[in-house]
Design an enzyme around this catalytic site. Structure first.
Site, PDB file in Angstrom:
ATOM      1  N   LYS A  30       5.881 -11.297  34.753  1.00 47.03           N
ATOM      2  CA  LYS A  30       5.478  -9.997  34.196  1.00 47.03           C
ATOM      3  C   LYS A  30       5.541 -10.035  32.669  1.00 47.03           C
ATOM      4  O   LYS A  30       4.620  -9.610  31.975  1.00 47.03           O
ATOM      5  CB  LYS A  30       6.412  -8.896  34.739  1.00 47.03           C
ATOM      6  N   LYS A  90      10.913  -8.105  22.483  1.00 48.37           N
ATOM      7  CA  LYS A  90      11.281  -8.523  23.848  1.00 48.37           C
ATOM      8  C   LYS A  90      10.268  -9.526  24.408  1.00 48.37           C
ATOM      9  O   LYS A  90      10.644 -10.565  24.956  1.00 48.37           O
ATOM     10  CB  LYS A  90      11.357  -7.274  24.731  1.00 48.37           C
ATOM     11  N   THR A 143      10.780  -2.561  30.340  1.00 52.54           N
ATOM     12  CA  THR A 143       9.966  -3.554  29.639  1.00 52.54           C
ATOM     13  C   THR A 143       8.515  -3.210  29.907  1.00 52.54           C
ATOM     14  O   THR A 143       8.063  -3.279  31.061  1.00 52.54           O
ATOM     15  CB  THR A 143      10.258  -4.977  30.168  1.00 52.54           C
TER      16      THR A 143
END
Ligand code: NAD
Length: 319
Positions: free
Chosen positions: A272, A197, A122
């Site tokens: 994050k 995402k 990611t």
């Protein structure tokens, strides 16, 4: 344009003679380089080995390499050694700076011309787009394929992949992804997987906090929380955060709340992803006030008691 809405798992290798990479054509088993064998990558590489692939694994950590060896992978001394001769190169690294460094310092030079490059980490959309453009400039095919599903899904081979890249890149990545996951969705051009995402996880962060707030208020109003769940879970306030990941212990399916918020999706990883969403909001000029507030609340939670808790544990700061 996305070339497929959804694929299910376990297609035979190669997918078709038209889309198969030059190396290993016609063989079910493929040689795969896997870089980054941490919490997620370790299980993903193990599943590729379990599915009969020749997995050449590399990580900076000897402990991770030892675990990969025990799971049936062949440890490599360097990333270049793992990548040389591989028909697929898969990376699962912490953040954009690691991915960009590994690609520019090693992958681009060591990869075979016919290899498909798949980054499952990611990372920020801008880095993903830069890596995709640099790969294309070298005549290499790269896709970003971040995952939904945590460590348990990585170990079980039930991840969902959101894939950014060309239709041909998606077709070539899909057989490898299907050996690690249950669904592969083509989201669009390079970087689109990362975009999907972070938008998804911004939504998740905000709905988790909203769900926690609703339970905290319901409690202060004297409602029985199981009764409130029975009502809200079939009413318009329903969400995945409520019915699949209920933040209240003893209510709904078993979740990290039942284990004092251990395991699951760590709050620092949610933070994050929210930071990545805020970076993307800033660079595109998008107005995302709920996402910003969620990021602020997770900043505070992670700086305090949430550093090693599941992200649903944020309810403890609200109750
Ligand atoms: P992790 O820190 O456990 O693993 C990362 C691994 O990369 C480590 O073993 C590290 O030694 C290795 N590494 C770092 N730099 C390297 C380099 N230059 N060469 C080789 N190896 C290197 O992280 P993780 O939990 O496995 O997460 C990996 C990615 O997946 C992250 O981007 C994370 O955001 C994403 N993700 C994690 C989860 C989760 O639940 N853990 C869920 C979805 C997505």
């Amino acid at each position: 344009m996305p070339c497929s809405a959804r694929r299910t798992r376990r297609r035979a290798w190669p997918p078709s003679s038209r889309s198969a990479p030059a190396i290993g054509r016609g063989s079910k088993m493929a040689r795969i380089a896997f870089i980054g064998l941490g919490n997620m990558g370790g299980g993903m590489a193990a599943n590729l080995a379990k599915n009969g692939h020749d997995v050449r694994a590399f990580d900076l950590s000897q402990e991770a390499l030892d675990r990969a060896k025990a799971a049936g992978c062949l440890p490599a001394a360097t990333a270049a050694e793992a990548i040389s001769g591989a028909e697929a190169v898969i990376t699962m690294l912490p953040a954009g700076k690691h991915v960009e460094a590994v690609y520019t310092e090693t992958v681009f030079d060591a990869a075979e011309a016919g290899a498909i490059l798949i980054d499952c980490s990611t990372i920020d959309v801008d880095t993903a787009r830069r890596v995709a453009a640099a790969a294309a400039a070298r005549g290499l095919t790269a896709v970003d394929a971040p995952v939904s599903g945590g460590i348990a899904a990585a170990n079980a081979g039930t991840l969902t992949f959101m894939v950014g890249g060309s239709a041909a890149g998606f077709e070539r990545a899909e057989p490898f992804l299907s050996d690690m996951g249950k669904a592969m969705i083509h989201a669009g051009a390079g970087g689109a997987g990362q975009a999907a995402k972070i938008c998804n996880n911004m939504l998740l962060g905000a709905t988790m906090i909203a769900t926690c707030e609703a339970f905290a208020l319901a409690e202060k109003l004297g409602l029985d929380l199981q009764n409130f769940y029975d009502i809200a879970s079939i009413s318009s306030g329903q969400s995945w955060s409520m019915t699949s990941y209920c933040p209240v212990p003893g209510i709904g399916p078993e979740t990290p709340a039942d284990r004092d918020y251990a395991g699951g999706f760590a709050a620092p990883l949610m933070l994050k992803d929210l930071r990545l969403a805020m970076e993307a909001s800033a660079s595109t000029g998008a107005d995302t006030p709920m996402g910003r507030r969620a990021a602020e609340l997770y900043e505070a939670y992670v700086a305090g008691e949430g550093a090693d808790k599941d992200f649903s544990g944020i309810i403890q700061t609200l109750r």
